[in-house]
Design a protein around this motif. Structure first.
Motif, mmCIF file in Angstrom:
data_model
loop_
_atom_site.group_PDB
_atom_site.id
_atom_site.type_symbol
_atom_site.label_atom_id
_atom_site.label_comp_id
_atom_site.label_asym_id
_atom_site.label_seq_id
_atom_site.Cartn_x
_atom_site.Cartn_y
_atom_site.Cartn_z
ATOM 1 N N PRO A 211 42.180 39.280 -26.229
ATOM 2 C CA PRO A 211 41.530 39.433 -24.877
ATOM 3 C C PRO A 211 41.431 38.360 -24.000
ATOM 4 C CG PRO A 211 39.884 40.154 -26.940
ATOM 5 C CD PRO A 211 41.276 39.634 -27.453
ATOM 6 N N GLY A 212 41.348 36.918 -24.464
ATOM 7 C CA GLY A 212 41.256 35.990 -23.708
ATOM 8 C C GLY A 212 42.611 35.344 -23.404
ATOM 9 N N ARG B 260 44.509 41.527 -12.971
ATOM 10 C CA ARG B 260 43.712 41.456 -14.443
ATOM 11 C C ARG B 260 44.445 40.969 -15.216
ATOM 12 N NH1 ARG B 260 40.644 45.859 -15.676
ATOM 13 N NH2 ARG B 260 39.253 46.451 -14.156
ATOM 14 N N PRO B 261 43.376 40.070 -16.343
ATOM 15 C CA PRO B 261 44.276 39.584 -17.390
ATOM 16 C C PRO B 261 44.521 40.688 -18.170
ATOM 17 C CG PRO B 261 41.935 38.570 -17.283
ATOM 18 C CD PRO B 261 42.140 39.733 -15.967
ATOM 19 N N LEU B 262 45.806 40.490 -18.923
ATOM 20 C CA LEU B 262 46.447 41.670 -19.732
ATOM 21 C C LEU B 262 45.538 42.021 -21.012
ATOM 22 C CD1 LEU B 262 48.985 43.360 -19.947
ATOM 23 C CD2 LEU B 262 49.694 41.709 -21.763
ATOM 24 N N GLN C 157 42.761 42.216 -20.945
ATOM 25 C CA GLN C 157 41.429 43.163 -20.717
ATOM 26 C C GLN C 157 41.875 44.857 -20.571
ATOM 27 O OE1 GLN C 157 39.201 41.561 -17.815
ATOM 28 N NE2 GLN C 157 38.186 39.759 -19.004
ATOM 29 N N LEU D 71 40.646 27.779 -23.897
ATOM 30 C CA LEU D 71 40.654 29.440 -23.939
ATOM 31 C C LEU D 71 39.269 29.800 -23.460
ATOM 32 C CD1 LEU D 71 42.191 31.513 -25.230
ATOM 33 C CD2 LEU D 71 41.070 31.007 -27.432
ATOM 34 N N THR E 142 39.591 29.627 -19.029
ATOM 35 C CA THR E 142 40.588 30.396 -17.819
ATOM 36 C C THR E 142 41.474 31.427 -18.323
ATOM 37 O OG1 THR E 142 42.282 29.593 -16.220
ATOM 38 C CG2 THR E 142 42.234 28.427 -18.374
ATOM 39 N N TYR E 143 41.846 32.045 -17.350
ATOM 40 C CA TYR E 143 43.042 32.955 -17.445
ATOM 41 C C TYR E 143 44.229 32.699 -16.755
ATOM 42 C CZ TYR E 143 39.555 36.577 -19.168
ATOM 43 O OH TYR E 143 38.799 37.134 -19.971
ATOM 44 N N LYS F 156 34.323 33.497 -19.456
ATOM 45 C CA LYS F 156 34.972 34.853 -20.080
ATOM 46 C C LYS F 156 34.261 35.603 -20.870
ATOM 47 C CE LYS F 156 39.594 33.719 -20.884
ATOM 48 N NZ LYS F 156 40.540 32.817 -21.260
ATOM 49 N N ARG G 244 32.523 47.182 -13.557
ATOM 50 C CA ARG G 244 34.081 47.042 -13.757
ATOM 51 C C ARG G 244 34.596 48.086 -12.768
ATOM 52 N NH1 ARG G 244 37.300 46.435 -17.977
ATOM 53 N NH2 ARG G 244 36.466 44.190 -18.013
ATOM 54 N N ASP H 273 39.490 46.654 -5.762
ATOM 55 C CA ASP H 273 40.817 46.251 -6.053
ATOM 56 C C ASP H 273 41.992 46.932 -5.537
ATOM 57 O OD1 ASP H 273 40.114 44.042 -7.398
ATOM 58 O OD2 ASP H 273 40.506 44.588 -9.420
#
Ligand SMILES: Nc1ncnc2c1ncn2[C@@H]1O[C@H](COP(=O)(O)OP(=O)(O)O)[C@@H](O)[C@H]1O
Ligand SMILES: [Mg+2]
Lengths: 258, 287
Positions: free
Chosen positions: A91-92, A138-140, A142, B213, B216-217, B269, B278, B285
């Motif tokens: 997830p991260g 979006r982060p993949l 998630q 970790l 950040t993304y 995160k 969400r 979005d």
């Protein structure tokens, strides 16, 4: 000029004394949409891995008219797209959905070249087509399983392959999403003029454009022919070792199990 | 105040110590991005033990410890690389055997050495304060090469970190990248025997990446945050070792752990986005 995009002659894979695939013969022509169907452990994934060049094998394999081993030149790899059964990711993990799609273009770009306007446009166009454009940033990790599977499909198409290998792309998805993904696969197969090998063990969830079925069981090819001939109670009961019956409704054939 | 800081900074030994912090912190931390994202901490441990054992053997045989450490690293990489390519075997057990064997070799060498050379102990925990010019040059070169590798192959590295298999399937030379990475791991751990030593380096190969970790993304920021964490940990550790008169290796590792704890606690995160938020976010979005 060769008509056969993919030819396997007596391809076998042996691991720890056991044969995962034995003596597979297969010819696939350009623009064919072939289903590879069989129960768990039949060797479906192994077959895709051989074709994708991830697995050592004995026998002969040729792609686009040229003989290949499991090591192959970049030019050949570029022409074979691969969608794994599950796009596993933490997830991260630091990658956004659009970056994940873009990874499909990296090999084609080659070293030291940055993706340009064309690659970005292609990425967005395909994400749009796969109905995941709104998730681009979006982060993949998630995304839900279905969303990730659509990203994975877009990633494979960005690569501009001629041959697309799909390993149970609809397993682990719920029914509505399965139907949606199948429709998307039908759509791309038409638009991008792809040759497709579609692995599945779910014979009720097949894309419409799939005309031919290859059935595997215990590492052997046990059926190769029209999908309509494959989807009969007799044939399926034999392959899946479970009593299965078919019935028709509104011109569609359904398979049911007791 | 400023003047006194400037004056302190003009002392050559202080400058060397700062350079050591930056180089050690950056090289280990950049590598830790790979260790963390490719989940190969055991490979990191094995390589650092290999460097350690190699350096001890080097001292025994009167070879430059960096060179012998590096050579043993490369040999280890030659075993590890193909191993991790095989799908049919979990490499963890073999790695465990390999690194305990290397540890055994190292301690055997240490046992023979301590009677003759006290300097051997330094290989275990290193010292940021007593680096030779040569140590610094080697470290600078290794850090530079690693940085250039990451910058030049950034887009390939992203794919390989994401999935080696997908990288291979889309025509990225993932094996080349992976083997360069193993090679760089050997170079980084053996050149850092002098700074933090063979036992403690492992902390710097994991913690900075683990900090990033949490935060950040974005992969670019990931490398930068990791490098900054590594450098900061070295710097704080060095200051602490000076102030409290404790071994610098230990204080560096403890500083890194504190940084990780902070990042973990304040990680954006880990804040859970509730489904309703969400949904609103999604709708925004879409617009
Ligand atoms: N790493 C492995 N080592 C030994 N046998 C394996 C390994 N992976 C899969 N197999 C075996 O190979 C056979 C075929 O596997 P696979 O191709 O994954 O089947 P499918 O995809 O059709 O479910 C199975 O019987 C499985 O048990
Ligand atoms: Mg499978």
């Amino acid at each position: 000029m060769t008509d056969h995009y993919l030819t396997l002659k007596q391809v076998s894979v042996r691991r720890h004394q056991s044969l995962l695939l034995s003596g597979i013969d297969l010819r696939v022509s350009k623009n064919e949409f072939v289903g590879v169907i069989g129960p768990n452990g039949a060797g479906k994934t192994t077959l895709l891995n051989v074709i994708a060049g991830f697995e050592k094998f004995s026998g002969a394999l040729s792609l686009f008219g040229e003989a290949q081993t499991w090591r192959r030149p970049r030019q050949t790899r570029l022409r074979v797209g691969y969608v794994p059964q599950l796009l596993q990711i933490d997830p991260g993990f630091p990658i956004l959905a659009r970056q994940a799609v873009m990874t499909g273009a990296v090999g084609r770009l080659g070293l030291f070249r940055k993706p340009g306007k064309q690659e970005y446009e292609n990425t967005l166009r395909l994400m749009d087509m796969m109905r995941v454009a709104h998730l681009a940033d979006r982060p993949l990790g998630q995304l839900s399983g279905g969303e990730r599977q659509k990203v994975s499909l877009a990633r494979a198409i960005v690569q501009k392959p001629d041959l697309l290998l799909l390993d149970e792309p609809t397993a682990n998805l719920d029914i509505a999403v399965q139907k949606e993904v199948l429709k998307l696969i039908d759509e791309i197969s038409e638009r991008e003029a792809l040759t497709i090998l579609f692995v599945t063990h779910d014979f009720n969830m097949l894309p419409e454009r799939m005309r031919r079925a290859v059935m595997l069981k215990g590492g052997l090819k046990v059926f190769d022919g029209k999908i309509s001939a494959a989807l009969t109670g007799n044939e399926l009961s034999r392959v899946f070792e479970y009593p299965l019956e078919t019935f028709e409704r509104n011109g569609k054939r359904f398979i049911c199990y007791g | 105040m400023v003047e006194s800081i400037l004056q302190t900074l003009s002392y050559a030994p202080i400058q060397r110590a700062l350079a050591a912090c930056i180089l050690c912190g950056a090289s280990c931390a950049l590598l830790s991005v790979f260790v963390v994202l490719m989940k190969m901490p055991l490979i990191g441990v094995s390589m650092s033990h290999a460097a350690f054992a190699g350096a001890v053997l080097g001292m025994l045989l009167d070879i430059n410890p960096f060179v012998s450490g590096f050579i043993l690293c490369l040999l280890t990489a030659a075993v590890l690389g193909p191993l991790s390519d095989r799908a049919d075997m979990a490499p963890e057990n073999l790695l465990g055997i390999l690194f305990s064997f290397l540890m055994g070799v190292a301690f055997l060498g240490m046992g023979i050495l301590t009677q003759t050379k006290a300097g051997a102990l330094n290989l275990m925990w290193g010292s940021l304060l007593t680096l030779s010019n040569n140590d610094l040059y080697v470290l600078a070169l290794v850090t530079l090469v690693l940085t250039v590798f990451i910058v030049l192959f950034f887009k390939e590295i992203r794919v390989v970190l994401f999935s080696r298999r997908l990288a291979a399937s889309s025509g990225v030379p993932e094996r080349v990248i992976y083997y360069i990475l193993l090679f760089m791991t050997g170079a980084v751990v053996s050149s850092n025997l002098a700074t933090v030593g063979g036992l403690l380096i492992f902390a710097l190969l994991v913690q900075p990446g683990a900090v990033a970790l949490q935060l950040t993304y974005n992969l670019k920021s990931f490398f930068l945050i990791s490098a900054a964490t590594g450098i900061l940990a070295c710097f704080l550790g060095l200051v602490a070792s000076y102030v409290f008169d404790i071994p610098s290796g230990a204080s560096v590792v403890l500083a890194a752990t504190v940084l990780f704890a902070l990042a973990f606690v304040f990680s954006p995160k880990r804040r859970v986005v509730r489904p309703i938020e969400r949904k609103i976010q999604d709708e925004n979005d879409r617009r």
